[in-house]
Design a protein around this motif. Structure first.
Motif, short mmCIF file in Angstrom:
data_model
loop_
_atom_site.label_atom_id
_atom_site.label_comp_id
_atom_site.label_asym_id
_atom_site.label_seq_id
_atom_site.Cartn_x
_atom_site.Cartn_y
_atom_site.Cartn_z
N SER A 253 0.84 -1.20 0.00
CA SER A 253 0.00 0.00 0.00
C SER A 253 0.87 1.25 0.00
N THR A 254 0.38 2.28 -0.66
CA THR A 254 1.11 3.54 -0.71
C THR A 254 0.72 4.43 0.47
N ALA A 324 0.91 2.70 12.63
CA ALA A 324 2.07 1.81 12.55
C ALA A 324 2.49 1.60 11.10
N PHE A 325 1.49 1.42 10.22
CA PHE A 325 1.81 1.25 8.79
C PHE A 325 2.47 2.51 8.23
N LEU A 326 1.95 3.68 8.60
CA LEU A 326 2.54 4.93 8.14
C LEU A 326 3.96 5.09 8.67
N SER A 327 4.18 4.64 9.92
CA SER A 327 5.52 4.70 10.49
C SER A 327 6.49 3.82 9.70
N VAL A 328 6.01 2.63 9.30
CA VAL A 328 6.86 1.73 8.50
C VAL A 328 7.22 2.38 7.17
N LEU A 329 6.22 3.01 6.53
CA LEU A 329 6.49 3.68 5.25
C LEU A 329 7.42 4.86 5.44
N ASN A 330 7.28 5.60 6.54
CA ASN A 330 8.18 6.74 6.79
C ASN A 330 9.60 6.26 7.03
N THR A 335 15.02 5.71 5.05
CA THR A 335 16.16 4.89 4.63
C THR A 335 16.55 5.18 3.19
N ARG A 336 15.54 5.36 2.34
CA ARG A 336 15.82 5.67 0.94
C ARG A 336 16.55 7.01 0.82
N LEU A 337 16.10 8.01 1.60
CA LEU A 337 16.75 9.32 1.56
C LEU A 337 18.19 9.23 2.07
N GLU A 338 18.42 8.43 3.09
CA GLU A 338 19.78 8.27 3.62
C GLU A 338 20.70 7.66 2.57
#
Length: 369
Positions: A253-254, A324-330, A335-338
């Motif tokens: 999910s996005t 919790a799902f939003l936290s996982v996506l964040n 991680t991608r930005l890092e």
């Protein structure tokens, strides 16, 4: 599973008890939001019936004796059944615009205002009434769900705000006593006897007001059922994400989809706690204690407070789950930005090394000359 199994057994027992019309015991059933594989609870009226006119001449005292008698033979049971009718509550939308309703219906029906801006009554026949509630519910006295939806609803469909695609209904037995004994029960006020509504009184307007109180109390169940079904749909949607996380896989999910579901959950919580009177006592009953007793008794037998409490707890869980799902996506986005930053730094280091190499080569060439 044990909770739902015990609830089903309890409902079966109560159904058998009502069919035998033994002495009703005012108890509450197990309070739980109905899963989709368990039929919706029908209180009281399991078979469609209307009071038989040939028994109307019997005395009120005799009817009350049948109603309160512990042991009945087959003949007395059939006699009592002949006096029982059904009242059906059907929630069709979020609300009903009374101005449009009057414009559409005043030429077809005799409309009477029972509670201003809350309840209107249409007299269908001497024994049947259709009460229209501003909260989007139609309550038919001596009318079935099919009659309400197919025969009367199309006549004022345009006055319904946010019409539902699927309706929720609730049925309960009731009896009307137009004459009272010398010492009537409950001081001549209408009351709930077990799972049977007893509407009594010499004054027609008083009986209609009592019926309106019953109708508003009964409408809470069908309106709550609509919200329960919507919540079950949300829980079904979010279950896939929980199963994916439990397997250590990535959520498909996005962020936009999760934010949309979270917003709908907040709206659902608002409909339950803020934008309706499901958790509050209507203003009418603050000045009418007799009507408040009727309203509260219907709410109690339909487990309204317990169902609201359970639904709020489920909403708490569903909201926390989305967070919790939003936290996982964040975390995934962070991680991608890092990694992007690390890659840019590596590119910058590469350019600096190249510039250093160019300067080194230039310095060596100058020294050779």
């Amino acid at each position: 599973m044990f909770k739902y199994f015990s609830r089903s057994c309890n409902n079966c027992f109560k159904f058998t008890q009502r069919r035998l019309l033994s002495n009703p015991i005012p108890t509450t059933t197990s309070a739980a939001i109905r899963p989709k594989n368990i039929p919706k609870k029908k209180i009281g009226a399991q078979k469609l019936r209307r009071a038989d006119p040939k028994f109307q001449n019997e005395s009120t005292s005799y009817i009350l004796s049948l109603l309160n008698e512990n042991n009945r033979d087959d003949e007395k049971t059939k006699t009592l059944e002949s006096h029982l009718s059904i009242v059906t509550s059907v929630t069709v939308g979020d609300s009903i615009n009374f101005d449009k309703f009057i414009d559409e219906s005043e030429k077809k029906y005799n409309i009477e205002v029972i509670v201003p801006e809350e309840v209107m009554n249409i007299t269908i026949s001497p024994t049947s009434n259709l009460m229209v509630l501003s909260n989007g519910t139609l309550v038919g006295w001596n009318l079935t769900e099919e009659e309400i939806v197919k025969r009367y609803l199309p006549n004022f469909i345009n006055s319904i705000i946010s019409k539902f695609n699927e309706y929720e209904s609730e049925e309960i037995d009731w009896i009307e006593l137009k004459q009272l004994p010398e010492q009537p029960l409950h001081n001549g006020n209408s009351y709930l006897h077990g799972e049977i509504l007893v509407v009594q009184g010499l004054n027609l307007n008083k009986r209609l007001l009592d019926m309106a109180a019953f109708a508003i109390g009964l409408s809470r169940s069908t309106r709550l059922s609509i919200l329960e079904n919507q919540l079950e749909e949300f829980l079904t949607l979010t279950r896939n994400n929980s199963e994916i996380l439990s397997q250590g896989k990535r959520i498909t999910s996005t962020e936009h989809e999760l934010l949309r579901i979270t917003g709908r959950l907040f709206l659902l919580r608002g409909k339950l706690n803020l934008y309706s009177e499901l958790i509050d006592t209507p203003d009418l009953y603050w000045s009418e204690p007799d009507l408040e007793k009727i309203y509260n008794s219907v709410s109690k037998i339909l487990d309204i407070n317990s169902r609201i409490s359970i639904m709020n707890r489920k909403l708490d869980y569903a909201t926390e789950e989305q967070r919790a799902f939003l936290s996982v996506l964040n975390e995934k986005k962070s991680t991608r930005l890092e990694w992007i930053i690390i890659l840019l730094i590596m590119i910058e280091v590469g350019f600096e090394c190249f510039h250093f190499y160019e300067k080194y080569e230039e310095r060596n060439s100058n020294s050779e000359k």
